[in-house]
Design an enzyme around this catalytic site. Structure first.
Site, PDB file in Angstrom:
ATOM      1  N   HIS A 169      -1.780  -1.997 -13.733  1.00  0.00           N
ATOM      2  CA  HIS A 169      -0.711  -1.912 -12.733  1.00  0.00           C
ATOM      3  C   HIS A 169      -0.987  -2.785 -11.514  1.00  0.00           C
ATOM      4  O   HIS A 169      -0.071  -3.093 -10.763  1.00  0.00           O
ATOM      5  CB  HIS A 169      -0.395  -0.453 -12.367  1.00  0.00           C
ATOM      6  N   ASP A 177      -5.400   1.638 -18.363  1.00  0.00           N
ATOM      7  CA  ASP A 177      -4.821   0.906 -17.226  1.00  0.00           C
ATOM      8  C   ASP A 177      -5.763  -0.209 -16.739  1.00  0.00           C
ATOM      9  O   ASP A 177      -6.374  -0.097 -15.678  1.00  0.00           O
ATOM     10  CB  ASP A 177      -4.522   1.900 -16.101  1.00  0.00           C
ATOM     11  N   SER A 207      -7.257   1.502  -6.587  1.00  0.00           N
ATOM     12  CA  SER A 207      -6.907   1.116  -7.942  1.00  0.00           C
ATOM     13  C   SER A 207      -7.702  -0.111  -8.339  1.00  0.00           C
ATOM     14  O   SER A 207      -7.760  -1.082  -7.594  1.00  0.00           O
ATOM     15  CB  SER A 207      -5.428   0.782  -8.033  1.00  0.00           C
TER      16      SER A 207
HETATM   17  N1  ARG Z   1      -0.400   6.369  -9.704  1.00  0.00           N
HETATM   18  C1  ARG Z   1      -1.249   5.251  -9.811  1.00  0.00           C
HETATM   19  C2  ARG Z   1      -1.275   4.538  -8.458  1.00  0.00           C
HETATM   20  O1  ARG Z   1      -0.887   5.049  -7.523  1.00  0.00           O
HETATM   21  C3  ARG Z   1      -0.887   4.378 -10.943  1.00  0.00           C
HETATM   22  C4  ARG Z   1       0.421   3.664 -10.859  1.00  0.00           C
HETATM   23  C5  ARG Z   1       0.763   2.816 -12.040  1.00  0.00           C
HETATM   24  N2  ARG Z   1       1.225   3.566 -13.158  1.00  0.00           N
HETATM   25  C6  ARG Z   1       2.522   3.860 -13.381  1.00  0.00           C
HETATM   26  N3  ARG Z   1       2.857   4.596 -14.400  1.00  0.00           N
HETATM   27  N4  ARG Z   1       3.459   3.395 -12.601  1.00  0.00           N
HETATM   28  O2  ARG Z   1      -0.951   3.542  -8.094  1.00  0.00           O
HETATM   29  N1  GLU Z   2      -3.023   4.077  -8.388  1.00  0.00           N
HETATM   30  C1  GLU Z   2      -3.424   3.967  -7.023  1.00  0.00           C
HETATM   31  C2  GLU Z   2      -3.415   2.530  -6.513  1.00  0.00           C
HETATM   32  O1  GLU Z   2      -2.660   1.724  -6.874  1.00  0.00           O
HETATM   33  C3  GLU Z   2      -4.762   4.548  -6.871  1.00  0.00           C
HETATM   34  C4  GLU Z   2      -4.650   5.953  -7.106  1.00  0.00           C
HETATM   35  C5  GLU Z   2      -4.575   6.694  -5.838  1.00  0.00           C
HETATM   36  O2  GLU Z   2      -3.677   6.529  -5.008  1.00  0.00           O
HETATM   37  O3  GLU Z   2      -5.514   7.473  -5.742  1.00  0.00           O
HETATM   38  O4  GLU Z   2      -4.106   2.161  -5.632  1.00  0.00           O
END
Ligand code: ARG
Ligand code: GLU
Length: 710
Positions: A83, A219, A642
């Protein structure tokens, strides 16, 4: 017996207290080093951060300012999340070469794909410059005066700091302006895409599984840093060479098990751990709900169209992910704040603070802070929500409104004149006209960017869905008559002499519709927001100072601010509610369990199912013969972490951080060691996919694989 209970209590408290915090890598000696070692680490503070010798920090790169990446080979190969590389993968994708859907693997250096604008930045050294930055600042000064002295001091420090020609320096504020650190950095700008799994692996589970455990997402994506002939940062050039890093992370094939030490090393973006209760209430009761509602309305439209058209899916993939990610996080955050009773607990803490103030005779200094917060937030709520709704409509969700906003910025563009410069009216006119011409060209480029990923029907649907949150008068007819919905007609509108362009612009129906709202935003709403927000920021600084003075025994770490930090903990499951316990490790078996043929979130590629059926796992299975996919830890992370490496007790790479668990997303405001967990991809899954699924063994050969547990 009572005594024993007391001791037990104390031990439990000690253990759970040894959690949480994002620490400055140059200051680990002492408390952090001891704590890390008590959790199982064999690393010294110097192994992690050292200015004279290479250390772990030399392998950690800030990925495009928003994510983290780490070097995993002597040839500048870096690992980050799928991502994090998503918009680059998307931008190389088309209906013919659908890298989003099918994945991408460069089988040699020549096949690696350059990415304009993408950069990776390393930290060379970190220096405490608090004394210099705060010199001549005193308590009698107004906030404005204070800030201007701080800025001036900072600029002097930056100007005089010794550095190499290819290095940069910046200063960042910590503990709400109580401390300042200077960072010497190196920024690499030739970063090429090396590999990415298909979305059905890299984003497996999509929005349904996002922010949730059990998780089964691979990921990850890989890039390579290129440098000039001297191994120094350089703009893209096809003759650049793979970067030779000062350090790269060896990868452990022995993985982790429950209780193992892990540390996460990266660039957390923003946390707010020292908010007063009233602020948490404002965020959860007013701010999050309005954001959630607007995004939900937009997503309903975008999701439906993406499912029915591949073209729309590719165009909107990145935008949708961005909108959906925060949308879901806000929902989880609200739930977590409620179930953990964070507001009540913060109030109880505030009572302790107030009591201590009395005991120490510090009421005169700090006694007014908490009541003042109450008053300020009451006054802040309406304008904050109004401003936020504008941002959601005009910046986040609706493209047509965003294009009119950019056009407005063009219309008001004027030349920037130096203060005290005497000039004639004619000169001013000429310069302003020149500035306007430049702004028109910039707008053209921006519109070209927007239209690359634009679909009128989607945008019109979004407009109808989100505008009611901002303005009762929703005029959809502008979509039939405006020039902005097609790139050709938009560029046509911008042709001609500046005066003529402005005239045409002001006759455009969408522009006429949006302009009064945009003017109100810039002339009234935003200034009023600034006016109400400034005293809150200033008070937060004072509160931070007060906390550290009045309750010096508490555990203080500076809020995340996109600078390099270390967080550490252990591999641990958790119990989100009565009778439920999540094991800390998920397996490939779980991917297959979740498999729904043809589903847009839970499809599994044939090849991966075949490998699973044949148990063709190579050296990447654990001792039970299963391939681990994701695991949990008690590391305190946030957005920006991330792509951060999860590092084992010996300094080897074992995981790739990418998310947090649903019940713990409130950790940006309230970290609860019982249920806050970060989610990492197991490196063995990454290697399994690269080697067995993608057949990119040449990349594995670049890496150093180790067996620290044998
Ligand atoms: N929640 C994670 C972060 O904050 C992963 C985001 C990417 N994944 C998704 N299904 N959109 O960024
Ligand atoms: N998925 C998040 C990011 O893009 C990291 C996960 C979080 O926020 O802890 O940075």
């Amino acid at each position: 017996m009572r005594f024993l209970k007391f001791i037990l209590c104390f031990i439990v408290f000690q253990v759970s207290a040894q959690q949480g915090g994002m620490w400055i890598p140059s200051l680990l000696e002492g408390m952090n080093e001891t704590e890390m070692q008590s959790l199982g680490s064999k690393l010294t503070a110097q192994d992690i951060y050292d200015v004279n010798n290479s250390s772990l920090k030399d392998a950690i790169g800030h990925f495009n300012g928003g994510c983290t990446s780490e070097v995993i080979s002597p040839k500048g190969l870096i690992l980050t999340n799928h991502h994090c590389g998503f918009s680059q993968i998307q931008s190389h994708s088309s209906l013919e070469n659908d890298y989003l859907k099918d994945g991408f693997w460069a089988m040699s250096l020549d096949e690696e794909l350059p990415n304009e604008g993408l950069y990776v930045e390393f930290i060379v050294s970190i220096h405490d410059v608090t004394k210099d930055v705060l010199s001549l600042v005193n308590t009698q000064m107004s906030e404005k005066e204070k800030q201007s002295v701080i800025d001036k001091n900072g600029n002097v420090v930056l100007r005089d700091w010794k550095r190499e020609a290819w290095q940069n320096v910046k200063i960042k504020s910590f503990f709400k302006g109580n401390q300042y650190f200077l960072f010497v950095t190196e920024r690499f700008e030739d970063i090429r895409l090396v590999g990415a799994p298909p979305t059905s692996i890299g984003k497996f589970g999509s929005d349904t599984d996002n922010w949730v455990f059990p998780r089964h997402t691979g990921d990850f994506s890989m890039f390579r840093i290129y440098a000039d002939a001297n191994n120094r940062p350089a703009k893209y050039n096809k003759d650049n060479k793979p970067y030779k890093p000062k350090h790269f992370l060896p990868i452990s094939l022995d993985g982790i098990e429950e209780g193992d030490f892990t540390m996460v090393f990266g660039f957390p973006g923003r946390t707010n751990e020292y908010l007063p209760a009233v602020a948490i209430e404002h965020i959860t009761k007013a701010y999050n709900p309005t954001n959630i509602a607007i995004r939900e309305a937009a997503l309903k439209v975008i999701d439906a169209k993406m499912k029915s058209s591949d073209e729309v899916r590719i165009k909107y993939a990145s935008k949708q992910a961005r909108i959906a990610n925060a949308w879901k996080k806000w929902i989880g955050e609200n739930l977590g704040i409620n179930t953990s009773k964070a507001v009540e607990k913060r109030r109880a803490f505030e009572a302790t603070f107030t009591k201590a103030l009395k005991e120490e005779g510090l009421e005169n200094n700090y006694g007014a802070i908490l009541p003042e917060f109450d008053r300020l937030y009451k006054d802040f709520e309406t304008i904050n929500i109004k401003r936020r709704n504008f941002i959601e409509v005009f910046f986040v969700t609706n493209e047509l409104m965003n294009m009119t906003l950019r056009a407005y910025q063009m219309e008001i563009a004027t030349a920037k004149f130096l203060k005290g410069h005497v000039m004639t009216e004619d000169y001013r006119k000429i310069e302003n006209e020149r500035a306007l011409k430049k702004a028109i060209e910039a707008l053209k480029n921006r519109l070209k960017g927007v239209h690359k990923n634009y679909d009128v029907a989607v945008d019109k649907g979004v407009f109808e869905a989100v505008m009611p949150f901002y303005n009762k008068n929703v005029d959809v007819s502008i979509y039939d008559t405006t020039a902005f919905t097609s790139l050709d007609s938009a560029l046509q509108l911008l042709e001609g002499e500046p005066n003529e362009v402005i005239k045409k612009l002001n006759n455009d129906p969408a522009y006429q519709y949006a302009k009064p709202m945009i003017e109100a935003f810039y002339n009234e709403i935003n200034p009023k927001y600034q006016e109400k927000n400034a005293p809150i920021t200033a008070l937060q600084t004072k509160y931070m100072t007060a906390l550290m003075n009045v309750l010096p025994e508490e555990r203080y770490f500076p809020d995340a601010n996109s600078t390099l930090r270390v967080t550490y903990g252990q591999v641990r499951g958790y119990s989100p509610r009565d009778a439920v316990y999540y094991n800390p490790v998920s397996y490939l078996d779980g991917v297959i369990e979740k498999y729904v043929p043809g589903d847009y979130e839970f499809d599994v590629p044939q090849k991966l199912r075949d490998l699973y059926d044949a148990k063709d796992y190579g050296p990447y299975a654990d001792k039970n013969g299963k391939v681990p996919v994701c695991f949990l830890g008690t590391n305190h992370t946030t957005g920006g972490n991330s792509g951060s490496p999860a590092i084992d007790a010996e300094g080897n790479l074992v995981g790739l951080n990418f998310d947090r668990v649903w019940e713990g997303t409130m950790s940006d405001m309230y970290y609860d060691p019982e249920i806050c967990r970060n989610i990492m991809v197991d490196l063995r899954y990454v290697l399994f996919i690269v080697d067995k699924y993608a057949g990119a063994k040449h990349l594995i050969d670049e890496m150093t694989l180790v067996h620290p547990k044998q």
